[in-house]
Design an enzyme around this catalytic site. Structure first.
Site, PDB file in Angstrom:
ATOM      1  N   ASN A 108      10.954   9.537  -9.496  1.00  0.00           N
ATOM      2  CA  ASN A 108      10.920   8.947  -8.109  1.00  0.00           C
ATOM      3  C   ASN A 108       9.835   7.811  -8.381  1.00  0.00           C
ATOM      4  O   ASN A 108       9.062   7.629  -9.413  1.00  0.00           O
ATOM      5  CB  ASN A 108       9.938   9.996  -7.349  1.00  0.00           C
ATOM      6  CG  ASN A 108      10.319   9.693  -5.927  1.00  0.00           C
ATOM      7  OD1 ASN A 108      10.961   8.697  -5.539  1.00  0.00           O
ATOM      8  ND2 ASN A 108       9.792  10.793  -5.133  1.00  0.00           N
ATOM      9  N   HIS A 110       7.237   5.456  -6.098  1.00  0.00           N
ATOM     10  CA  HIS A 110       6.541   5.563  -4.754  1.00  0.00           C
ATOM     11  C   HIS A 110       5.617   4.227  -4.544  1.00  0.00           C
ATOM     12  O   HIS A 110       5.009   3.726  -5.527  1.00  0.00           O
ATOM     13  CB  HIS A 110       5.338   6.602  -5.023  1.00  0.00           C
ATOM     14  CG  HIS A 110       4.512   7.172  -3.798  1.00  0.00           C
ATOM     15  ND1 HIS A 110       5.104   7.577  -2.371  1.00  0.00           N
ATOM     16  CD2 HIS A 110       3.180   6.704  -3.460  1.00  0.00           C
ATOM     17  CE1 HIS A 110       3.929   7.646  -1.757  1.00  0.00           C
ATOM     18  NE2 HIS A 110       3.031   7.015  -2.289  1.00  0.00           N
ATOM     19  N   ALA A 143       7.191  19.959  -8.013  1.00  0.00           N
ATOM     20  CA  ALA A 143       7.656  20.793  -6.804  1.00  0.00           C
ATOM     21  C   ALA A 143       6.626  20.088  -5.494  1.00  0.00           C
ATOM     22  O   ALA A 143       6.913  20.589  -4.542  1.00  0.00           O
ATOM     23  CB  ALA A 143       7.294  22.209  -6.978  1.00  0.00           C
ATOM     24  N   GLY A 144       5.716  19.443  -5.930  1.00  0.00           N
ATOM     25  CA  GLY A 144       4.880  18.839  -4.871  1.00  0.00           C
ATOM     26  C   GLY A 144       5.252  17.507  -4.565  1.00  0.00           C
ATOM     27  O   GLY A 144       6.122  16.955  -4.642  1.00  0.00           O
TER      28      GLY A 144
HETATM   29  C1  GRF Z   1      10.459   2.138  -1.789  1.00  0.00           C
HETATM   30  O1  GRF Z   1       9.279   1.328  -1.212  1.00  0.00           O
HETATM   31  C2  GRF Z   1      10.193   3.444  -2.024  1.00  0.00           C
HETATM   32  O2  GRF Z   1       9.165   3.696  -2.847  1.00  0.00           O
HETATM   33  C3  GRF Z   1       9.651   3.963  -0.444  1.00  0.00           C
HETATM   34  O3  GRF Z   1      10.812   3.349   0.101  1.00  0.00           O
HETATM   35  C4  GRF Z   1      11.223   2.223  -0.620  1.00  0.00           C
HETATM   36  C5  GRF Z   1      12.670   2.289  -0.670  1.00  0.00           C
HETATM   37  O4  GRF Z   1      13.194   1.070  -0.890  1.00  0.00           O
HETATM   38  N1  GRF Z   1       9.793   5.288  -0.541  1.00  0.00           N
HETATM   39  P1  GRF Z   1      14.934   0.784  -1.104  1.00  0.00           P
HETATM   40  O5  GRF Z   1      15.574   1.712  -0.125  1.00  0.00           O
HETATM   41  O6  GRF Z   1      15.039   0.951  -2.427  1.00  0.00           O
HETATM   42  O7  GRF Z   1      15.083  -0.782  -0.656  1.00  0.00           O
END
Ligand code: GRF
Length: 201
Positions: A108, A110, A143-144
């Site tokens: 993922n 973030h 899982a968190g």
């Molecule tokens: C990114 O900053 C991601 O980390 C956050 O939402 C944004 C998603 O952007 N959770 P995109 O849909 O890839 O343009």
């Protein structure tokens, strides 16, 4: 053979687009094979269609139980036989079935330097806290909430004039580069996860 990547999205899809673009170079080592979403009518699905990629939508609200949704997500992703699953702005937590099948190979991204500012409002929270440096993190999903082992991070300075939108836009620039670099290195060189330590050799 390039690594097969399934990307899960919920919104604009700029990270997805960066992965699709990187995939066009055979030397990259990874190839997006399908896109999944938890909602309809989002730009990310248009990007998938434009790239001729198969896509699917599974909405939590169409299932009686959250676990049913998670099982359907697991089976649908599995049908595309991914080596790696990338959550790119996917606004749902995956559940037990999904992690049993794809744990250790689901990552993922973030928009903060974890473990600071986990959750849905990372950019707003970082601004409100008054940090002068924030950034982005690519991590292995567990899982968190935003708690998995960290694969890569990049720092982004906060400007005094920043609001949530300007700061998030700058973070997203760094995030795309970090995600592309990390997925490519994982595909080409492999990776390991040992407790909190995730390593790409
Ligand atoms: C990114 O900053 C991601 O980390 C956050 O939402 C944004 C998603 O952007 N959770 P995109 O849909 O890839 O343009």
């Amino acid at each position: 053979m390039p690594a097969r990547v399934v990307v899960l999205v919920s919104g604009a899809g700029s990270n997805l687009q960066a992965l699709i673009d990187a995939s066009s170079d055979p030397a990259y080592g990874a190839h997006v094979v399908a896109v999944g979403a938890d909602r309809d009518a989002i730009p990310a699905l248009d990007r998938a269609a434009k790239a001729d990629l198969p896509s699917f939508v599974l909405r939590v609200e169409d299932f009686e139980q959250r676990t049913d949704w998670d099982e359907a997500l697991t089976a649908t992703v599995a049908a595309h036989e991914p080596d790696l699953v990338v959550l790119a702005g996917f606004m749902k937590l995956v559940g037990t079935s999904f992690l049993e099948r794809f744990g250790g190979r689901t990552i993922n991204t973030h928009p903060a330097l974890l473990p600071s500012f986990p959750g849905m409002h990372a950019v707003r929270d970082a601004l409100a806290y008054g940090v002068t440096v924030t950034g982005c993190t690519v991590f292995v999903v567990d899982a968190g909430v935003d708690s998995g082992a960290i694969l890569a991070q990049a720092a982004v300075p906060v400007d005094a004039a920043d609001d949530e939108a300007t700061l998030h836009e700058r973070i997203k620039g760094a995030e795309r580069e970090l995600l592309i670099d990390t997925v490519g290195r994982m595909a080409r060189d492999g990776w390991s996860v040992d407790g909190r330590k995730a390593r790409i050799p």
